[in-house]
Scaffold this active site. Structure first.
Site, short mmCIF file in Angstrom:
data_model
loop_
_atom_site.label_atom_id
_atom_site.label_comp_id
_atom_site.label_asym_id
_atom_site.label_seq_id
_atom_site.Cartn_x
_atom_site.Cartn_y
_atom_site.Cartn_z
N GLU A 139 0.87 -1.18 0.00
CA GLU A 139 0.00 0.00 0.00
C GLU A 139 0.91 1.23 0.00
O GLU A 139 1.79 1.37 0.85
CB GLU A 139 -0.91 -0.03 1.24
CG GLU A 139 -1.86 1.13 1.28
CD GLU A 139 -3.19 0.83 1.98
OE1 GLU A 139 -3.42 -0.33 2.35
OE2 GLU A 139 -3.98 1.77 2.13
N GLU A 268 -10.83 4.17 9.11
CA GLU A 268 -11.00 3.82 7.69
C GLU A 268 -11.53 2.40 7.51
O GLU A 268 -11.02 1.63 6.71
CB GLU A 268 -9.68 4.00 6.94
CG GLU A 268 -9.18 5.43 6.97
CD GLU A 268 -7.96 5.70 6.10
OE1 GLU A 268 -7.13 4.78 5.96
OE2 GLU A 268 -7.86 6.82 5.57
N ASP A 341 -3.30 14.13 7.43
CA ASP A 341 -2.73 12.91 6.85
C ASP A 341 -1.50 13.16 5.98
O ASP A 341 -1.62 13.21 4.76
CB ASP A 341 -3.80 12.22 6.00
CG ASP A 341 -3.37 10.84 5.57
OD1 ASP A 341 -2.33 10.38 6.04
OD2 ASP A 341 -4.09 10.23 4.76
N GLU A 369 3.64 9.18 -0.57
CA GLU A 369 2.24 9.09 -0.99
C GLU A 369 1.72 10.43 -1.48
O GLU A 369 1.05 10.51 -2.50
CB GLU A 369 1.37 8.59 0.18
CG GLU A 369 -0.11 8.63 -0.14
CD GLU A 369 -1.01 8.17 1.01
OE1 GLU A 369 -0.48 7.76 2.06
OE2 GLU A 369 -2.24 8.21 0.84
O1 GCW Z 1 -3.04 8.26 4.17
C1 GCW Z 1 -3.87 7.19 4.29
C2 GCW Z 1 -3.51 6.33 3.15
C3 GCW Z 1 -3.90 4.89 3.36
C4 GCW Z 1 -3.32 4.45 4.70
C5 GCW Z 1 -3.87 5.34 5.79
C6 GCW Z 1 -3.28 5.00 7.14
C7 GCW Z 1 -2.52 2.29 5.32
O2 GCW Z 1 -4.08 6.84 1.99
O3 GCW Z 1 -3.39 4.13 2.31
O4 GCW Z 1 -3.59 3.10 4.95
O5 GCW Z 1 -3.54 6.66 5.53
O6 GCW Z 1 -2.29 5.61 7.50
O7 GCW Z 1 -3.81 4.15 7.83
#
Ligand code: GCW
Length: 682
Positions: A139, A268, A341, A369
């Protein structure tokens, strides 16, 4: 020449070419010895053998010098720290000796003096988080498949090549002080706790152990019901408690120095204690109790937010602050650097320093990311430095984030820091040669949270590109300009992606290109960019003042008041905290709209400048890495242009103001960008 011998010479040439090929696989570990060294060490062990071998292979000090490696207690040396002297290394532990050896070699290879110095790690645990799945995918991974897992019939088999690669991985980590690895994704598969998976974890742990690295796992909270056959995963249910105890015992039978669990719960869509009416503390403590007899820890993530919250940025604080003081001392709350995030720029999460009776650790994201994947050259240390040095005011002046997590402000039983890894099977490990610098920088900052990003960049360039001893010429034409590029690169990315406090205006799903327009019906609002930028004809930005979502009140005074007033709010965070009119007067005297335009344009110009610097550096770098980076920079340049054009043309629909005439015009139509650069999936 006959056929046979010409094939023979062809193979020879190919081998020679291969040996000289520079694919980046050797990372920053290139130093070769220039003389011999006598090593005196009274003990022997696999870790000490590595230390000795490293010294022999990389020694660049006086020929025939003697180096004494001594494990001898000294109160000034803490944890796995060490004392470097002109003739040796002293430490309390074997990993301490190994870290001292790497420091000594680093100093030799970067031309720094070797003086007597004590070096203690800022954090007890310095951990990489791998978001690797059991099928080998990663991921948010941009450097190929997992180095630990793979799919297929023999997915769990361990080959000699696996072990060779894991050993190289362990060595690279140890060389920068990293001493832990979470081997799988926080969106955890329940498979992780099955016998065959654990056998593989044991095999990995056996390879990492001599390098001082502990293994950890992410587990799914609902594992008791998913794979244990239980009716519930309620953390207060005696059968569930027992199930976890038995699992943990089983793990320690295989891996006696196992580090612990990392948990993403009620976030999530992941299961968690709240599914059973329990709190994060109930869930974390239940697991922590299972680890207590073995010295293991639970890292419980604070990355939580639900669709009905009025402001996502407030939520982690709202959920976790009431639980402060309720966690066991072997639980650490793992908090992302920012409240939303891993954006290109966020203010620090207000949980740092606020949770005073609970151990808190920072989670940084090494994998890019939100910073151009492994395509953009973005050196992240300046961002982490900015974060670690942010003043929280929680205990008066000097309560910087670094100190709220390293045990120097609060009596934490355990201290730690985590970085989400950017490592995969690509020959150069990280996809982009310069992304290696982010792995390196994370380790160096985890060891010493006071280091500057400049010092780290300097070291990394010398170790990664230099042919020792570096000439003046090389210093002037390669080291200095390339370092400048690195140091500027994060601000450049902020400029062309989201300046002045903009955040989360990415294209959905892959988080690479711009997507401020993306907000289809039926998708949860906090997953769409318009939720974050709030642009309308009256203005732009998220109102988090006392009149808005009141996120400002989660910060300690004087930050609360500073952030609350647009006149005193740092402009780098302006649109994070304020919704302002397009003609709002900035400190420069320009309107907000003009300033937004200038920032986007500046970002593009900065990348164009990086291209020039790199092209000029060609004589000082091997052809293979030169052209790989050159090509990535071209791609980055094109993407920066897309960001600028997309964002300016989209926001102009609301500002209805001209793009200042002294900057370059957009080169792409908005329709074209929306059509080609937005994936219409959440
Ligand atoms: O930023 C988001 C990401 C997800 C990630 C999540 C997290 C692993 O888009 O891909 O999942 O954070 O940190 O849990």
């Amino acid at each position: 020449m006959n056929m046979k011998s010409s094939i023979g010479s062809f193979i020879l040439i190919l081998t020679a070419l291969h040996l000289h090929a520079e694919d980046g696989h050797n990372l920053w570990l290139r130093g070769k010895s220039t003389g011999s060294v006598n090593i005196v060490c009274a003990r022997s062990s696999s870790t000490l053998s590595i230390a000795k071998q490293e010294l022999e292979q990389g020694w660049q000090g006086k020929d025939e010098a003697t180096v004494v490696l001594a494990i001898k207690k000294d109160k000034a040396i803490k944890g796995d720290g060490f004392k470097l002297t002109t003739n040796g290394i002293q430490a309390n532990t074997e990993p301490g000796i190994l870290y001292g050896v790497y420091e000594l070699l680093r100093r030799q290879q970067t031309g720094q003096s070797i003086q007597e110095v004590i070096s203690n790690p800022s954090y007890e645990r310095r951990i990489l988080n791998h978001w690797d799945n059991p099928d080998g995918s990663i991921e948010r991974g941009y450097a190929g498949l997992s180095i630990f897992w793979r799919k297929g019939e023999n997915g769990y088999a361990v080959t000699e090549n696996d072990k060779i690669l894991w050993r190289k991985y362990a060595r690279a980590n140890a060389s920068i002080g990293i001493n832990g690895a979470v081997l799988n994704n926080v969106n955890a598969s329940p498979l992780m706790l099955t016998a065959e998976c654990l056998e593989k974890v044991k095999a990995i742990a056996d390879v990492l152990r001599p390098y001082g690295i502990k293994t950890y796992l992410s587990v799914k909270f609902s594992s008791p019901s998913l794979i244990g056959g239980l009716k519930t995963s309620d953390p207060l249910d005696p059968d569930v408690i027992n199930w976890w105890k038995t699992r943990v015992k089983e793990i320690y039978r295989l891996i006696p120095d196992f580090g612990g669990f990392l948990i993403k719960a009620n976030s999530e869509g992941q299961p968690g204690p709240q599914d059973f009416g329990r709190t994060h503390a109930d869930g974390a403590n239940m697991m922590a109790d299972a680890f207590k007899p073995y010295g293991g820890i639970v890292m419980w993530r604070a990355f939580v937010y639900s669709p009905n919250s009025t402001d996502r940025a407030c939520q982690a604080y709202n959920e976790f602050m009431p639980l402060d003081g309720q966690f066991r001392d072997n639980v650490i709350i793992q908090v992302k650097n920012g409240p939303v995030d891993f954006q290109p720029r966020e203010p620090f999460s207000p949980l740092f320093g606020a949770m005073k009776k609970t151990s808190v650790m920072a989670e940084l994201q090494i994998t890019q990311e939100y910073l151009g994947h492994s395509i953009h050259l973005v050196y992240l240390a300046p961002m982490w430095e900015e974060f670690l040095k942010s003043e929280t005011w929680q205990e008066g002046t000097g309560s910087i984030v670094a100190r709220t997590t390293d045990g120097s402000l609060f009596p934490q039983k355990h201290t730690a820091i985590a970085g989400v890894a950017n490592i995969g099977l690509d020959a150069n490990w990280c996809g982009h040669h310069f992304a290696q610098a982010n792995w390196y920088a994370f380790g160096r900052l985890a060891w010493n949270n006071q280091l500057t990003s400049e010092k780290i960049a300097d070291e990394w360039i010398r170790l990664t590109f230099s042919k020792a001893p570096a000439s003046n010429d090389w210093n002037e034409y390669f080291l200095a300009p390339v370092k400048q590029v690195m140091l500027e690169s994060r601000e450049a990315a902020v400029n062309y992606m989201m300046p002045l406090g903009f955040h989360h205006i990415f294209a959905p799903q892959d988080h690479y290109g711009p997507g401020p327009w993306w907000g289809p019906q039926g998708v949860r609002k906090d997953w769409t960019p318009p939720y974050y930028h709030q642009a309308d004809t009256a203005g732009v930005g998220f109102d988090r003042t006392t009149k808005g979502s009141d996120a400002v009140s989660q910060y300690h005074e004087p930050l609360n008041s500073l952030f609350n007033d647009p006149e005193t709010c740092p402009e780098i965070h302006l649109l994070w905290f304020h919704h302002l009119s397009w003609d709002y007067k900035m400190k420069s005297g320009q309107t907000l709209w003009d300033e937004i335009c200038y920032h986007y344009d500046k970002g593009v110009q900065q990348v164009r400048q990086f291209q020039k610097v790199w092209d000029k550096a060609e004589p000082y770098v091997d052809a293979e890495r030169f052209s790989a980076v050159q090509s990535k920079l071209r791609n980055q340049s094109r993407n920066a242009q897309i960001w600028k054009d997309g964002c300016l043309l989209y926001f102009q629909q609301f500002s209805k103001m001209p793009i200042p005439y002294d900057i370059e015009r957009p080169m792409n139509d908005l329709d074209y960008i929306i059509k080609n650069f937005t994936k219409d999936r959440p």
